[in-house]
Design an enzyme around this catalytic site. Structure first.
Site, mmCIF file in Angstrom:
data_model
loop_
_atom_site.group_PDB
_atom_site.id
_atom_site.type_symbol
_atom_site.label_atom_id
_atom_site.label_comp_id
_atom_site.label_asym_id
_atom_site.label_seq_id
_atom_site.Cartn_x
_atom_site.Cartn_y
_atom_site.Cartn_z
ATOM 1 N N SER A 116 -1.388 4.646 3.168
ATOM 2 C CA SER A 116 -2.714 4.064 2.919
ATOM 3 C C SER A 116 -3.796 5.139 2.976
ATOM 4 O O SER A 116 -3.705 6.084 3.757
ATOM 5 C CB SER A 116 -3.004 3.004 3.985
ATOM 6 O OG SER A 116 -4.365 2.653 3.984
ATOM 7 N N TYR A 139 -7.925 3.990 -2.222
ATOM 8 C CA TYR A 139 -9.178 3.231 -2.296
ATOM 9 C C TYR A 139 -10.231 4.257 -2.683
ATOM 10 O O TYR A 139 -10.102 5.450 -2.349
ATOM 11 C CB TYR A 139 -9.560 2.659 -0.920
ATOM 12 C CG TYR A 139 -8.772 1.459 -0.450
ATOM 13 C CD1 TYR A 139 -8.584 0.350 -1.274
ATOM 14 C CD2 TYR A 139 -8.272 1.421 0.852
ATOM 15 C CE1 TYR A 139 -7.885 -0.762 -0.807
ATOM 16 C CE2 TYR A 139 -7.575 0.311 1.324
ATOM 17 C CZ TYR A 139 -7.388 -0.780 0.484
ATOM 18 O OH TYR A 139 -6.703 -1.870 0.950
ATOM 19 N N THR A 165 -5.066 0.296 -5.374
ATOM 20 C CA THR A 165 -5.155 -1.112 -4.954
ATOM 21 C C THR A 165 -6.400 -1.730 -5.571
ATOM 22 O O THR A 165 -7.515 -1.231 -5.386
ATOM 23 C CB THR A 165 -5.192 -1.203 -3.411
ATOM 24 O OG1 THR A 165 -3.989 -0.607 -2.914
ATOM 25 C CG2 THR A 165 -5.258 -2.641 -2.939
ATOM 26 N N LYS A 263 -1.791 -1.950 -7.749
ATOM 27 C CA LYS A 263 -1.302 -2.886 -6.712
ATOM 28 C C LYS A 263 -2.314 -4.007 -6.534
ATOM 29 O O LYS A 263 -3.494 -3.737 -6.287
ATOM 30 C CB LYS A 263 -1.119 -2.123 -5.395
ATOM 31 C CG LYS A 263 -0.717 -2.991 -4.208
ATOM 32 C CD LYS A 263 -0.399 -2.117 -3.000
ATOM 33 C CE LYS A 263 0.010 -2.919 -1.784
ATOM 34 N NZ LYS A 263 -1.126 -3.497 -1.068
ATOM 35 N N HIS A 287 -1.964 -8.774 -1.185
ATOM 36 C CA HIS A 287 -2.349 -7.964 -0.032
ATOM 37 C C HIS A 287 -1.849 -8.607 1.272
ATOM 38 O O HIS A 287 -2.495 -8.532 2.316
ATOM 39 C CB HIS A 287 -3.874 -7.823 0.007
ATOM 40 C CG HIS A 287 -4.372 -6.502 0.524
ATOM 41 N ND1 HIS A 287 -5.018 -5.580 -0.270
ATOM 42 C CD2 HIS A 287 -4.349 -5.958 1.753
ATOM 43 C CE1 HIS A 287 -5.379 -4.549 0.460
ATOM 44 N NE2 HIS A 287 -4.974 -4.745 1.706
HETATM 45 C C1 LIG Z 1 -2.138 -4.340 8.934
HETATM 46 C C2 LIG Z 1 -2.080 -4.203 7.439
HETATM 47 C C3 LIG Z 1 -2.841 -3.231 6.826
HETATM 48 C C4 LIG Z 1 -2.796 -3.079 5.444
HETATM 49 N N1 LIG Z 1 -3.500 -2.066 4.847
HETATM 50 C C5 LIG Z 1 -3.408 -1.879 3.516
HETATM 51 C C6 LIG Z 1 -4.059 -0.780 2.902
HETATM 52 O O1 LIG Z 1 -4.691 0.040 3.558
HETATM 53 N N2 LIG Z 1 -3.957 -0.664 1.555
HETATM 54 C C7 LIG Z 1 -3.252 -1.550 0.785
HETATM 55 O O2 LIG Z 1 -3.181 -1.404 -0.435
HETATM 56 N N3 LIG Z 1 -2.588 -2.581 1.358
HETATM 57 C C8 LIG Z 1 -2.644 -2.749 2.688
HETATM 58 N N4 LIG Z 1 -1.974 -3.786 3.272
HETATM 59 C C9 LIG Z 1 -1.176 -4.696 2.431
HETATM 60 C C10 LIG Z 1 0.267 -4.199 2.304
HETATM 61 O O3 LIG Z 1 0.323 -3.009 1.586
HETATM 62 C C11 LIG Z 1 1.134 -5.241 1.598
HETATM 63 O O4 LIG Z 1 0.529 -5.626 0.386
HETATM 64 C C12 LIG Z 1 1.357 -6.473 2.479
HETATM 65 O O5 LIG Z 1 1.502 -6.103 3.819
HETATM 66 C C13 LIG Z 1 2.586 -7.230 2.017
HETATM 67 O O6 LIG Z 1 2.771 -8.388 2.755
HETATM 68 P P1 LIG Z 1 3.763 -8.456 4.037
HETATM 69 O O7 LIG Z 1 3.029 -7.802 5.150
HETATM 70 O O8 LIG Z 1 3.917 -9.921 4.237
HETATM 71 O O9 LIG Z 1 5.013 -7.716 3.672
HETATM 72 C C14 LIG Z 1 -1.993 -3.945 4.650
HETATM 73 C C15 LIG Z 1 -1.221 -4.917 5.290
HETATM 74 C C16 LIG Z 1 -1.243 -5.043 6.662
HETATM 75 C C17 LIG Z 1 -0.373 -6.089 7.315
#
Ligand SMILES: Cc1cc2nc3c(=O)[nH]c(=O)nc-3n(C[C@H](O)[C@H](O)[C@H](O)COP(=O)(O)O)c2cc1C
Length: 396
Positions: A116, A139, A165, A263, A287
């Protein structure tokens, strides 16, 4: 072995969901809820899981599948597993090893890690820490100057793809974070922090590690020209003033010659637009239910997107993946690969790298067993004939 590592290695941890209570026990409530929670009423968060339950298998019995081939190829990289580790912002808050530990675990298992932008560790250290491919999630926080600088650093460090994203024009309303005083904990006065301190102090193991790690640091990969690394407190404001648009893909491509991934696709229209912009892959994603509550479950959106893309680029999906059966269902529905977010992050929060390793291992064993029970010899052989899909999911 230390206590946390022993707990994740226990024979009583049989599925990824078993790592969740261990994470909840080790980290303060504010950190656990940041990881576990979703936006607003968490309808999409729950639906990401429910959708997997609505797809059932069509197994082929009385066939011998001696060894299952779990290998696949993603953006030209040979992977031992059909799932990648999704970008999870500020993993370093869950455990000091954070992004470096997760990337190391992914590489050791033969899969890829996506870092990230909101990372606690320098992107160079994360790349150096992994034996596998590492992709950078972008981002545009901090404006074009900051983005151009980080894209150049990712190129020099050897990142294999840029994952842009597109579902975060503002941060979703994560109600648990507000109730837990996340803002006060990051930047408030001692008085403002006071109501939340007892819960933090009740997690001395986490607190000691956090303090020895230097506490909350500014973001080392969001360096604002003339100002330096962005403080964590500024993230939400910065996100709101730096929404990515399709037009941005053109200048991003000028600085990044490698593959680009979009994404956050949930419709056939956006998928076709992404193809027109020349991306190499898309991830069907809401997300993890953290942005627009009321978005469809990623799995429900997958058939429409797969149909729209018509094999022109790789289609990944993420959201709600907790078991090997989930991964197999997504692949049977046409996903080329799957991203796991919370599945490994629960492990990371529970025990650092040992927990992430355990989560990956559970999913690998799940996949092997599921293919054998399904009578399918390999990931590559999975297709729609192995699943029953609700009629209402079929694209028009
Ligand atoms: C705590 C947390 C932080 C996240 N931070 C980002 C991020 O910085 N950038 C991003 O594109 N997605 C982020 N995501 C989304 C994840 O990349 C992903 O799309 C998502 O976790 C998928 O769902 P799942 O947790 O049920 O597997 C984050 C998810 C979580 C749980």
């Amino acid at each position: 072995m230390r206590r946390a590592a022993r707990a994740v290695a226990s024979p009583r941890v049989v599925c990824v969901e078993d790592l969740r209570p261990l994470a909840r026990r080790r980290v303060p409530r504010a950190v656990f809820d940041y990881l576990d929670g979703g936006a607003e009423g968490e309808v999409t968060l729950r639906d990401n899981r429910r959708a997997f339950e609505e797809v059932t298998f069509r197994p082929r019995h009385a066939v011998v599948v001696p060894a299952c081939d779990l290998r696949t190829r993603v953006l030209g990289h040979d992977l031992a597993l059909p799932f990648l580790l999704a970008p999870v912002g500020y993993s370093r808050m869950m455990h000091p090893g954070g992004e470096v530990a997760a990337a190391h675990a992914a590489g050791a298992a033969g899969t890829a890690y996506i870092l990230s932008t909101i990372s606690g560790h320098r992107l160079e250290d994360v790349k150096a820490g992994s034996a596998g491919p590492v992709f950078f999630q972008l981002y545009l926080m901090g404006g074009r100057g900051a983005a151009e600088a980080v894209i150049e650093r990712a190129r020099v460090a050897g990142y294999g793809a840029l994952v842009v994203t597109i579902d975060t024009p503002v941060s979703g309303l994560r109600e648990r974070d507000h109730r837990n005083g996340m803002k006060a904990l990051i930047s408030g006065s001692v008085l403002e922090k006071l109501p939340f301190l007892p819960n933090i102090l009740a997690h001395p193991g986490w607190l000691l590690g956090f303090l020895l790690d230097g506490g909350l640091r500014p973001l080392p990969n969001v360096v604002i020209p003339g100002h330096g690394p962005m403080p964590l407190l500024d993230v939400n404001t910065a996100l709101a003033s730096s929404a990515v648009t399709w037009a941005d893909f053109r200048w991003i491509r000028e600085g990044w010659r490698g593959p680009i991934v979009a994404k956050g696709i949930l419709t056939g229209d956006d998928a076709r637009r992404a193809v027109d912009e020349g991306v190499a892959a898309i991830s069907v994603s809401n997300h993890g239910g953290r942005q627009l509550d009321g978005d469809p479950a990623s799995l429900r959106a997958l058939p429409e997107v797969v149909k729209a893309v018509n094999g022109q680029i790789e289609v990944w999906m993420d959201g709600g993946v907790r078991r090997g059966t989930d991964i197999v269902k997504a692949l049977a529905l046409g996903a080329h690969a799957v991203l796991c977010g919370r599945a490994y992050a629960y492990g990371l929060a529970a025990a650092g790298e040992a927990g992430a390793v355990r989560a990956i291992e559970i999913l690998r064993e799940d996949l092997d067993r599921t293919l054998k029970l399904l009578g399918c010899p390999s990931i590559a052989a999975l297709d729609r004939s192995y699943v029953n899909v609700p009629r209402s999911w079929e694209p028009a």
